[in-house]
Design a protein around this motif. Structure first.
Motif, PDB file in Angstrom:
ATOM      1  N   VAL B 113     -22.786 -38.752   4.277  1.00  5.56           N
ATOM      2  CA  VAL B 113     -22.817 -38.327   2.879  1.00  5.56           C
ATOM      3  C   VAL B 113     -24.251 -38.076   2.428  1.00  5.56           C
ATOM      4  N   VAL B 121     -25.933 -42.966   4.294  1.00  2.00           N
ATOM      5  CA  VAL B 121     -24.654 -43.417   3.757  1.00  2.00           C
ATOM      6  C   VAL B 121     -23.555 -42.563   4.385  1.00  2.00           C
ATOM      7  N   GLN B 123     -19.179 -41.974   4.957  1.00  3.07           N
ATOM      8  CA  GLN B 123     -17.797 -42.271   4.583  1.00  3.07           C
ATOM      9  C   GLN B 123     -16.902 -42.091   5.794  1.00  3.07           C
ATOM     10  N   VAL B 135      -9.813 -46.161   4.099  1.00  2.00           N
ATOM     11  CA  VAL B 135     -11.022 -45.390   3.794  1.00  2.00           C
ATOM     12  C   VAL B 135     -12.167 -46.384   3.623  1.00  2.00           C
ATOM     13  N   ALA B 136     -13.370 -45.936   4.010  1.00  2.00           N
ATOM     14  CA  ALA B 136     -14.508 -46.857   4.004  1.00  2.00           C
ATOM     15  C   ALA B 136     -15.773 -46.106   3.661  1.00  2.00           C
ATOM     16  N   GLN B 137     -16.771 -46.865   3.282  1.00  3.92           N
ATOM     17  CA  GLN B 137     -18.060 -46.298   2.862  1.00  3.92           C
ATOM     18  C   GLN B 137     -19.121 -47.338   3.179  1.00  3.92           C
ATOM     19  N   GLY B 138     -20.222 -46.910   3.840  1.00  2.80           N
ATOM     20  CA  GLY B 138     -21.227 -47.893   4.212  1.00  2.80           C
ATOM     21  C   GLY B 138     -22.602 -47.301   4.433  1.00  2.80           C
TER      22      GLY B 138
END
Lengths: 151, 151, 151, 151
Positions: B113, B121, B123, B135-138
């Motif tokens: 992202v 970052v 996703q 779903v994930a984001q890190g």
């Protein structure tokens, strides 16, 4: 200190059943060697040994092992506070990795922050010796035995 | 559409090396059977087979397996965008479980992202057949070969 | 208890400057009436009054106010542990809302969980009377006075 | 593409009511100048103007404003997919700040990732001109008009 009404609903016999089943564990918790160690109202301690099998090529414990341990204790800490027929479905969690891990034991302590009849929020500290390896925070839904169609 | 300057820095030969090393995987990714499938600028697809070994006693895939897959692709997607000597250290992620998984393949697609020289970052969508499983984001830190003392 | 080396680097005069500036606050913290109340090594307490202006049509405090308070203390708790020229840039946080808030004061306590020269992880508890309103966890980058181009 | 059965339950008249009420907004959304701009099945776009009142002393938009906008659209996107008597209670969200914001408009687009009768997961992209300012992911509970005692 905030009031914690859920602490009054705690069934030690459920906790004892979980501890007794350590050697019967199947699936991912068996693959990773997770041992449930101690339950008390609102809290669970569990651990695993950092074996060479779990290291990355650069010699650190794979973060996924820490995440899996977090996910495991996030649900397990709730069972002694639930009816025997219910189960805890993790809906989400977030974790921050704080220090790399290379050997020794990984110890997770899960604490219930808030719990209603249908949902619970749990915080988890994962340590390795005297250092924190990760902190996490997540949510479980408490599901009745016959799951509804939308579950 | 936001500008994505990092897409211009992409080394397919690094991606090819990762794909060629699928059978040499060690540690957790080997235990779970994770296969890296396809790299393109800003994106990685990987998967694993939902084997009985990974199911919980009630027959669902352990959430920890999904979390470990998320953690794995979160770092791997970045390597073709980094210098060969650097490594990606996951600092945090968050995931939401959406639907239970019982069989078939678990497919993760990671997309960058935002990426600077020091941080990224990402996703991740994890699907199982035509349903989203999570779903994930890190975030990852991009670390130079000689880690500083505070790392 | 994990070791906390950052506690030894704490400048009370910076904390005092923040407290003295409560009445000079500008921007969002002024709009919301955030008051910094107490600093000690690794910890900050701040609060705001739940005014009718901040309620939704159904009479609950808007979650965005809680989120803004979390964001504010997440950075502020770090300043007495940093050099005077540096600033703390929040890179991410996650929060769980636990109980609705309708009146009284909203009190946030931020605690540093881990801190290096470049990054810090902070946990925040937000309470309203004897009930928890939210718990949160997030990360700041510690930035030197002349930001690099990738910042 | 995963199936999205909730898209078939969409009431444009509810969306229209929200848009018509922009000038009647109260509380935090009024303080921040949030304007709902466009609804379509599974998606909502909203924005606010970055006024000097919302800047920090160093000239950046306070992250709390972005967090509040995220919290606001996370719930609002769901209403046209719910019964008129229900309301959406945000239970948690996580956001990553990607680029600082100093002027112009802040535009949030919320998309429903998964929705059942009782819960929904939403992702939000917040942009400022051609740059992403933040990405977020969170959960709402869908609550019936007479809230149960544990709500």
């Amino acid at each position: 200190m905030a009031s914690r009404p859920w602490l009054e609903q705690y069934d030690q016999s459920i906790a004892d059943d979980f501890l007794a089943a350590n050697d019967l564990q199947v699936g991912l918790s068996h693959l990773l060697g997770i041992q449930l160690e101690h339950f008390e109202p609102g809290e669970l301690r569990a651990s695993l040994e950092v074996t060479p099998d779990l290291l990355t090529p650069i010699g650190n414990l794979h973060g996924g092992t820490i995440a899996a341990l977090v996910d495991h204790v996030l649900g397990c800490v709730l069972y002694p506070h639930m009816a025997r027929k219910q189960w805890a479905a993790t809906t989400e969690f977030k974790l921050n990795y704080l220090n790399p891990v290379t050997e020794g034991r990984l110890v997770a302590v899960a604490r219930i922050v808030n719990m209603t009849r249908r949902t619970a929020v749990v915080q988890i500290e994962v340590s390795n010796g005297d250092r924190l390896a990760a902190v996490a925070q997540g949510t479980c839904m408490i599901v009745d035995p016959k799951p509804k169609s939308e579950a």
